[in-house]
Every structure is written in structure tokens, then in C-alpha cells.
Design a protein around this motif. Sequence first.
Motif, mmCIF file in Angstrom:
data_model
loop_
_atom_site.group_PDB
_atom_site.id
_atom_site.type_symbol
_atom_site.label_atom_id
_atom_site.label_comp_id
_atom_site.label_asym_id
_atom_site.label_seq_id
_atom_site.Cartn_x
_atom_site.Cartn_y
_atom_site.Cartn_z
ATOM 1 N N ALA A 29 0.864 -1.184 -0.109
ATOM 2 C CA ALA A 29 -0.447 0.095 -0.125
ATOM 3 C C ALA A 29 0.922 1.528 -0.025
ATOM 4 C CB ALA A 29 -1.006 0.151 1.434
ATOM 5 N N LEU A 30 0.871 2.262 -0.446
ATOM 6 C CA LEU A 30 0.679 4.077 -1.092
ATOM 7 C C LEU A 30 0.811 4.307 0.724
ATOM 8 C CD1 LEU A 30 -0.653 5.066 -4.011
ATOM 9 C CD2 LEU A 30 1.615 3.810 -3.630
ATOM 10 N N PRO A 31 1.794 4.719 1.102
ATOM 11 C CA PRO A 31 2.057 5.903 2.291
ATOM 12 C C PRO A 31 0.813 6.643 2.617
ATOM 13 C CG PRO A 31 3.995 6.329 0.675
ATOM 14 C CD PRO A 31 2.984 5.546 0.304
ATOM 15 N N TRP A 32 -0.187 6.855 2.356
ATOM 16 C CA TRP A 32 -1.656 7.446 2.748
ATOM 17 C C TRP A 32 -2.069 7.657 4.034
ATOM 18 C CZ3 TRP A 32 -4.084 7.151 -3.031
ATOM 19 C CH2 TRP A 32 -3.201 7.208 -3.794
ATOM 20 N N GLY A 33 -2.127 6.879 4.553
ATOM 21 C CA GLY A 33 -2.469 5.985 6.158
ATOM 22 C C GLY A 33 -3.700 5.703 5.421
ATOM 23 N N ILE A 34 -4.258 5.035 6.385
ATOM 24 C CA ILE A 34 -5.943 4.421 6.318
ATOM 25 C C ILE A 34 -7.068 4.747 6.010
ATOM 26 C CG2 ILE A 34 -7.527 2.566 7.114
ATOM 27 C CD1 ILE A 34 -5.910 1.817 8.798
ATOM 28 N N ALA A 35 -7.423 6.359 6.681
ATOM 29 C CA ALA A 35 -8.005 6.401 6.205
ATOM 30 C C ALA A 35 -7.830 8.194 4.566
ATOM 31 C CB ALA A 35 -8.367 8.501 6.770
ATOM 32 N N VAL A 36 -7.127 8.743 4.152
ATOM 33 C CA VAL A 36 -6.457 8.772 3.217
ATOM 34 C C VAL A 36 -7.166 7.305 2.186
ATOM 35 C CG1 VAL A 36 -5.281 10.241 1.055
ATOM 36 C CG2 VAL A 36 -5.595 10.227 4.058
ATOM 37 N N SER A 37 -6.284 6.078 1.989
ATOM 38 C CA SER A 37 -6.658 5.658 1.416
ATOM 39 C C SER A 37 -8.102 4.603 1.006
ATOM 40 C CB SER A 37 -5.578 3.872 1.979
ATOM 41 O OG SER A 37 -4.381 3.809 1.537
ATOM 42 N N VAL A 38 -8.316 4.743 2.386
ATOM 43 C CA VAL A 38 -10.182 4.607 2.020
ATOM 44 C C VAL A 38 -10.886 6.123 1.345
ATOM 45 C CG1 VAL A 38 -11.946 3.880 3.573
ATOM 46 C CG2 VAL A 38 -10.235 2.834 3.657
ATOM 47 N N GLY A 39 -10.952 7.084 1.906
ATOM 48 C CA GLY A 39 -11.122 7.886 1.249
ATOM 49 C C GLY A 39 -11.007 8.363 -0.180
ATOM 50 N N VAL A 40 -10.180 8.005 -0.653
ATOM 51 C CA VAL A 40 -9.858 7.929 -2.198
ATOM 52 C C VAL A 40 -10.389 6.904 -3.302
ATOM 53 C CG1 VAL A 40 -8.152 7.735 -4.112
ATOM 54 C CG2 VAL A 40 -7.367 8.584 -1.682
ATOM 55 N N THR A 41 -10.068 5.901 -2.559
ATOM 56 C CA THR A 41 -11.192 4.763 -3.099
ATOM 57 C C THR A 41 -12.816 5.234 -2.910
ATOM 58 O OG1 THR A 41 -9.905 2.706 -1.970
ATOM 59 C CG2 THR A 41 -11.244 1.953 -2.561
ATOM 60 N N LEU A 42 -12.524 5.478 -2.093
ATOM 61 C CA LEU A 42 -15.052 5.169 -2.295
ATOM 62 C C LEU A 42 -14.886 7.000 -2.634
ATOM 63 C CD1 LEU A 42 -15.864 4.545 1.348
ATOM 64 C CD2 LEU A 42 -15.424 3.288 -0.919
ATOM 65 N N GLY A 43 -14.066 7.743 -2.857
ATOM 66 C CA GLY A 43 -14.198 8.788 -3.746
ATOM 67 C C GLY A 43 -14.050 8.552 -4.682
ATOM 68 N N ALA A 44 -13.201 8.116 -5.520
ATOM 69 C CA ALA A 44 -13.312 7.752 -6.710
ATOM 70 C C ALA A 44 -14.868 6.661 -7.592
ATOM 71 C CB ALA A 44 -11.508 7.013 -7.402
ATOM 72 N N GLY A 45 -14.721 5.833 -6.267
ATOM 73 C CA GLY A 45 -16.164 5.282 -6.943
ATOM 74 C C GLY A 45 -17.200 6.296 -7.188
ATOM 75 N N VAL A 46 -17.173 7.578 -5.993
ATOM 76 C CA VAL A 46 -18.233 7.932 -6.360
ATOM 77 C C VAL A 46 -18.417 8.961 -7.933
ATOM 78 C CG1 VAL A 46 -19.246 9.991 -4.684
ATOM 79 C CG2 VAL A 46 -18.919 7.968 -3.590
ATOM 80 N N LEU A 47 -16.505 9.173 -7.806
ATOM 81 C CA LEU A 47 -16.714 9.709 -9.058
ATOM 82 C C LEU A 47 -16.963 9.446 -10.367
ATOM 83 C CD1 LEU A 47 -15.886 12.870 -9.736
ATOM 84 C CD2 LEU A 47 -13.531 11.809 -10.088
ATOM 85 N N LEU A 48 -16.765 8.358 -10.732
ATOM 86 C CA LEU A 48 -16.782 7.876 -11.438
ATOM 87 C C LEU A 48 -18.158 7.253 -11.609
ATOM 88 C CD1 LEU A 48 -14.239 5.044 -12.035
ATOM 89 C CD2 LEU A 48 -14.639 7.125 -13.240
ATOM 90 N N GLY A 49 -18.626 6.765 -10.445
ATOM 91 C CA GLY A 49 -20.320 6.516 -10.522
ATOM 92 C C GLY A 49 -20.931 7.391 -11.127
ATOM 93 N N VAL A 50 -21.185 9.029 -10.234
ATOM 94 C CA VAL A 50 -21.668 10.226 -10.847
ATOM 95 C C VAL A 50 -21.649 10.651 -12.410
ATOM 96 C CG1 VAL A 50 -21.916 12.864 -10.207
ATOM 97 C CG2 VAL A 50 -21.639 10.875 -8.503
ATOM 98 N N THR A 51 -20.354 11.290 -12.662
ATOM 99 C CA THR A 51 -19.874 10.744 -14.171
ATOM 100 C C THR A 51 -20.321 10.039 -15.347
ATOM 101 O OG1 THR A 51 -17.809 11.220 -13.163
ATOM 102 C CG2 THR A 51 -17.676 11.419 -15.441
ATOM 103 N N THR A 52 -20.549 8.570 -14.643
ATOM 104 C CA THR A 52 -21.274 7.640 -16.049
ATOM 105 C C THR A 52 -22.256 7.576 -15.866
ATOM 106 O OG1 THR A 52 -19.391 6.145 -15.180
ATOM 107 C CG2 THR A 52 -21.029 5.116 -16.641
ATOM 108 N N ALA A 53 -23.280 8.565 -14.553
ATOM 109 C CA ALA A 53 -24.674 8.319 -14.906
ATOM 110 C C ALA A 53 -25.009 9.599 -16.067
ATOM 111 C CB ALA A 53 -25.437 8.769 -13.195
ATOM 112 N N LEU A 54 -24.041 11.026 -14.897
ATOM 113 C CA LEU A 54 -24.478 11.972 -16.244
ATOM 114 C C LEU A 54 -24.683 11.836 -17.529
ATOM 115 C CD1 LEU A 54 -23.033 14.642 -13.985
ATOM 116 C CD2 LEU A 54 -24.943 14.082 -13.594
ATOM 117 N N LEU A 55 -23.066 11.048 -17.668
ATOM 118 C CA LEU A 55 -23.153 10.603 -19.236
ATOM 119 C C LEU A 55 -24.211 9.756 -20.190
ATOM 120 C CD1 LEU A 55 -18.979 9.987 -19.409
ATOM 121 C CD2 LEU A 55 -20.360 11.417 -20.560
#
Lengths: 431, 476
Positions: free
Chosen positions: A186-212
Amino acid sequence: MNGIWLLIGLLVMAYTGSMLVGGRALRGYGLPSGVEYLLLGFVLGPHVLDLAPRQLILSFEPLLLAALGWLAAVVGVDYGVVGTRTTSRGTVALGVLLSLVVSAGVFASVYIAGGLIEGPHQTALLPLALILAICLSETTRHAIRWVVERHAAEGPVSTLLADVADTDDALPLLATAVAVALAPSALPWGIAVSVGVTLGAGVLLGVTTALLLGKQFRRDETWGLMMGAALLGIGLSTMLHLSPLALMFSFGVTLVAVSRHRTELRVMVGASERPVLLPVLLLAGALIDLRMSWQIGVLIAIAVAVRVLMRVASGWGLLVVSKPARALGPWIGLTTVSSGALALGIGVLFFATFPGEIGAAALTAAAASALVGELIGPTALRRGLARAGEIRLEAPVEPVEPAADIGADPTPNGAAPVPAPSVELPEGKMP
Amino acid sequence: MSGHAAAAPKGFMARVFQATALLVAVGLTYGATRVVDEVDSSVAVIAAVGLLLLAGTLLSELLEPIGLPHLSGYLLAGVVAGPHVLHLVDHHTVERLNPVNTLALALIALAGGAELKTDLLKRTARSLGYATLAQALIVLVVMTGVFIACARFVPFARELPFQTLFGLALLWGILSVSRSPSACLGILAQTRAKGPVAEFSLAFIMASDVVVVVMLACGMMIARPLILPGAELSMDAFAALGHEIIGSVALGTTLGLVLAVYIRLVGHQLLLVLLALGFGLTEALRYIHFDPLLTFLAAGFVVQNFSDQGEKLLTAVERTGGVVYVIFFATAGAHLDIPLLRDLWPVALALAGGRILATWGASKVGSRWAKDGPEVRKWGWSGLVSQAGLTLGLAVVIQRTFPEVGAGFAALAVATVAINESVGPILFKFALDRAGESEAVRHAKPNSDSSEPGSAGPDSAGPDSAAPESARPAAD
């Protein structure tokens, strides 16, 4: 066997899987959790026949991760919906709570037992306990559906159990984001950042796809956009050593939450689940690596046993919230012991993420749990539902479904979409 | 080549969403590739496929209002994301995407064969015959001459004795006769063009594959003693060619019959069957030295003309291809060697320009001989400009056969194909629009001020005149 033959074999498996949801085939064929494909993979793999050597299987790992990510997206898209019925928030909370109880029990037992048993595993006891707990927390919705459909079960208990099996998938999928953040790579981001990036990227892609997807549902365009977004999400999360399963689950949930085409998406994406699932189970079976220390073996046995016990204990929670469920008595929890594809998928993710016997332990535990669940779960469920008066044991029914061709148009001739529910359950009050 | 070709018109906000989504996809990938120092190549492949698919689809949509074909969008997405611009997809990853190309070529050939209906061939037989003759002769002769004339500007050919140069020029001439079935099918699928230009282009390009393969075998036989000192004229190439062509057609016929029976009796999961055929059978065909393109072309032809399952096959191929083709052309864009093109652009431009002129002239001559209608006479050449995978494949064969000069020859071929690949689809779509054969233009005609056939300009193919949603999904 070379890569091409293995690929053809996997496509044949996918074909078989797709026919199993086709109109002429009966979903009730085979074992409820699909564990026979896991065993087939194990037999073909390096431990028995060695027709598919380990190196060859490992070369398919990225493909496997892509398939797992897609399955997580399917679970996300279909989350909180059983057949045509949307589960209540209470049921979602109940499902998550039950899996939390089970995983907490498994975690504690492995952590405590692992501390008592001397061995090299103690250096990675926390991640070991965590990944075993995550792998063993779910009840496979496939096994519940298998019994419910095969016996045409109807009633509040079948509904409750189907809903719980559907909603308890969220916890293990999201928890993989935490576990993967603890991996050595794992990259040295810490658990909170890793989880945040993971879920945030999923949400971002989901919203983007839905809008498209826009106002009008265009089948081919939707496939292209969804597959593009899904593969991008899976690829990026794997590159960044994040959990593709957590990211894709959040992608799927977000997509149907934002898009107005949720019904069409569920039908479209749902048809791809079985064809992807069977090759995944086969490869997971071939990946199982039993070369591990006795200490790890003991911890796996403890984890699987504790899971069954925790399932029984968590069943008492069902008795509290559902009056009809009380007809099943204190062993109601045994009806939820089945585990399968999702647990194995998570096991494969950990196998790929955690090197050595820690990762191998996760996959082995998931496989052992699927086998134990297969022996106990469906039988207990059948008897329980019979006791609740929701099925008659002597007359299994062959459900007939509309053909679920991958790539088939969910809105033929532009007509209103007609979802193909896998479980036809009556409307009923949720606990 | 997805079905979004025929989507309903999209408004300003839709375009804004598309541009934003494109930026999000590129931004995420850019960030990820900058954060991680070393990426496992197999993992990078997954992200690359996702990025190329998403970016290709979005860019093709964004370029639609200015009349560019979707193919150009896919190619541009590949170029921008590829190793020479943003470096989001590296060389190694592009190479690892070859299986997708294998699958795409199989599907393209299958669709191409299925598009060749016997009544179409009968209708266009006269045109095809004369056009094939004119294109093969004129383009071959002119481009052989152009290559010799340009030799002093070609680094590897500058010092060659005339005999060797002539051998190479002959091979270049043959290479120039090759076309791009994928680009043709892609544009036809996007525009859903119907009419003499579309029919002629489709039939000619599909049939010309066989002609080029035979010409290359002949050319290699003649060029070998010219390029390789001490080598003798050998007829062995013909024996191998006969084995390859007859075997491929025979196997393709059998495959077509089996496919027709399968579609009739089972019909389900054609997508998976096509995937298995695309990957597995192509590998087996290469092993026994048969030509996959010809085999799948024959199979598609048999299903279309000797059974009533042709439409079902076409629909299945189009649905599978919708995703695969985007990746195929985007990968082709990422493959484009921009630095090489920068080095060789003057000579590559001269060769590409000469080829376009030769193709145009040959088309005029062929049309005159065949007494073609005005549309084919005017626009028949436009679909023949594109070159892609087939040409590069032939260049690789030449490179392997003549290793001393082959590397430079192949590099020049790559540079020239890059130009033809970029310009060809745009020309073809423009011509189909101008000839009034694109579906968008046909639909726009009743409301158009102009009543002259073929007078609809490219502007009328804009989003406001896009095909209705109910139209059959396109392969491109």
C-alpha cells in the motif's frame, strides 16, 4: 495448457454460466453456492492434476481482478433490491449489523488465538485477523435464492432471509478498502486517505457515468461507458494499491442512485453476473495454495468454526426483529451459513494483495467456509422454511425465467423495460 | 463505432458533461501514473483499456458536431493518451493490447463477409472488376515510380543500387494497393450510409484483401532476386499461397455453416461464441498458417448468403464490436509513432499524397471503363484512401523477408499509414455526406432547401440531423 486454451476454457465456463440463467435452464441445477466450480478449478490446478500450472493461473490475475471488480459493480448496482422489490433501510441496517457481528467474532477469535499460538504469523496478526474476518462475514445471496426459487418459497421469513443475504454484502466489500490499505504494497497514505480515495473515486466515476448516460437510455452507449468507467476504476485502483472491489461497489451504488435508468441498468448488468462468476470461481479454485504453516491452518479452522457459531448467535437477532422467524427456533442462524462467490472474490483480492501465506490463508478460508456453508446452509434453510410453512419439501419447482442473454437489449423495441427478477417474492412488511 | 452513432441529438449540457467526464478520466489516470513510480504492466493494461474506451467514446462524441467521423475520435484519443503525448498508456501496454486487435480483426472480417450479399456482388460485379484492375495496375505502377522518385529523400534507400531500389519500390506499390476494411466498416456503421458509393466501397475493399495477398506473393517472388543478391526466382511462394487461400476459404466455409446452424438451433450467447472464435480460432489458424482475415470473411459470407441467419450474425457482431472497435482504433492511435512521423513526414506526405492521387486517377479510369453512375465516378475513390492494420501486417511480412532494408521500409510504411489512417476516414465520411448516402443526410433531405441529390453538405450531418434512436445499433 497454454493461455489461449485456458482462456477458451474460461469462455466455455462463461457460456455455461450464461445458459444457467437462460430461459431453458433451471437455476436450481448445481450446488447453491456454485462451489462445484471452485472444486473443479482446484482439481485442475497445481495441487491435483496440474493442468493449469500456477504460473499460468497467476498470469490471469489481472483478468481475474477485473472480473471481480465488475462483480462488485454488479452487487453495487443491484444493492438493496431483491427481484423487483426494494429493501427497507431497516433491512439494510440489519444486514450490515449481522455481518459486522460475525466478522467481529471471527476477528477477535483469530486475533486472540493467533496471539496464543507461537509462530511467524504473529508479525502480521492484525491484517491476518482482519482479512479472515472480512472474508467470512457474508451470506451468499445465491444460495438463499437457490433454495427460495427451487422450492418456490413464499412468506415473510424467505423475504427476510433473502433481504439480509442481499444487504450484508456492503460491509465486507467496503471493508476491503481498509484491509488493502494495510497491505505491505500500500502507498504511504494512511488508512483514512486510502479509504477516502477509494470510495471517492468510485463515487466520482459513478456520478460521471450517470450524467453521461443522460436522459435517454442507449444500450450500446451504456455498455461502452460502463465498461470504460469500470475498467478505468479497476485499473487505477489496482495501480494505486487500493481495493477495486470497494471502489466498484461504491461506483455501482452511486450509479443507480444518480441515474434515472436504474431499472434498465439492473437488468442489463445483472445478466452479466453468472457468465463472469463461473470463470472467477474456477480460477479461484485453481489459485488456492495449501502450502502454509500449521499455525495458519489452525487459525483458518478456528475462523471457519467461529463463523458458524457467530452466524447462529446473529440469528437470534433475526428472532428479535421478526415474529414469523421465531418459528424456526434458536438455530435460525444456520440458515445464513452459506457463503460463496463474494467471499471467494474477496479471498482472491487478498491473495493478490497480501504476499505469502497471509493472502493464501484468506482464499483458503473463503473456500473452506464455502464448503462448510454448502453442507449446512441450504439444508438448514430448506428445513427452516418448511417449518415456517413457506415451502413444501416434496415438490421442488422449476422456475422459468426469460432468457438473459448478455448484451441483450433490456428494452426491446423501445418498449418499457421489463426487469427479469431472479426471486419473485411477494410484497411484505420489512422487519 | 458504438451505437451512439445514431443517438438523438445532444444538447450543450450533454457536451459539457462529456468534456468534463473526459477531463475526469484523463485527470484520474494522469494523477495515478504520476503517483506510482512503477506499474505492473498487466495492471496497466486494465486501466489502459478503460481509458481508451472511455476517452475514445467521449472524444468521438465531442468531435461529432464538427463533422469528424467517430474513428478520428478514437484515433485521436489513442494518440493523446499514448506514449508520445501524455504517456498515460506506454509502449509495453500498447503491445499487450494485441489480443484486442486480434479479436477486432476477426469481428471486422466476419462483419465484412456478412455485409457481402450476393445480390450486391452481382450488382457491382462490373464496377468491381474494372476498379480492381485499374487500382491494381495504376496504383502499383504510379506508386512504384513515386517511390523511386522519392528515394533520394528516404534515408535507407538513398544509397541502394537501382535493382534493389526497384524491388523495394515494387513492394511499396503493392503495399499502396491495400486498403482498410476496418475503417470502411467503421465509417459505414457510423453513418449507416446506403447507396452506390457505400456499396461499391464495401464490396471493393473486402474483395481487394484477397487481391492484395495474391499480389504480395507475386511481388515477393519477383523482388526477392532483385533485393537479395544470389536469390533465385522461386515458385514456392505460390504453393504456400495456394495452401493458405484454399485452406482459409474451405475452413471459413465450414465455420460459416457451423455458425449458421448454431444461430438457428441455439441462438443464445453469440457474444461469447464470437469471443471464443476471435481469440481461439485466430490462434489456431495462425498455427496452421491459414489467413484469419480470409477465413472469417468466408464464414461471414456463408452465413449471410447460404442461410437466413445473416442479420442475426451482423447484429451480434455489431453489439460485440461496439466496445471492441473503440479499443482497436484507440490502440491504433496509441501505436502511431509520432517521433518517426516527425522525422519522415516530408517523404511520407509525398508518398501518401501520391497514393491518394493515384487512387483517385485509377478510380476515374475504372469508373469510366465500367460506366459507373455519377456518384461512384465522383466519390468512389474516397473510401479507398484509408490504410491500417492490414497494410502494417504486410509491411511486417516484408520486413521479415528482407531484414537488411526491411526495418526502414516498415518505418516508412508506419509513417505513411499514419497519414492515410488519419485522413482516410474523414474523406470517406465527407464523401458519403456529400453523396447524400449518410443516414443523417438522407433524413435531413425532405426538410432541406436543396432538392438536388447529393447536394447535402457535411453540415447537414451534424447533431441536429442525427439518426433516430430506434435505428439498429451500429457496429462502430
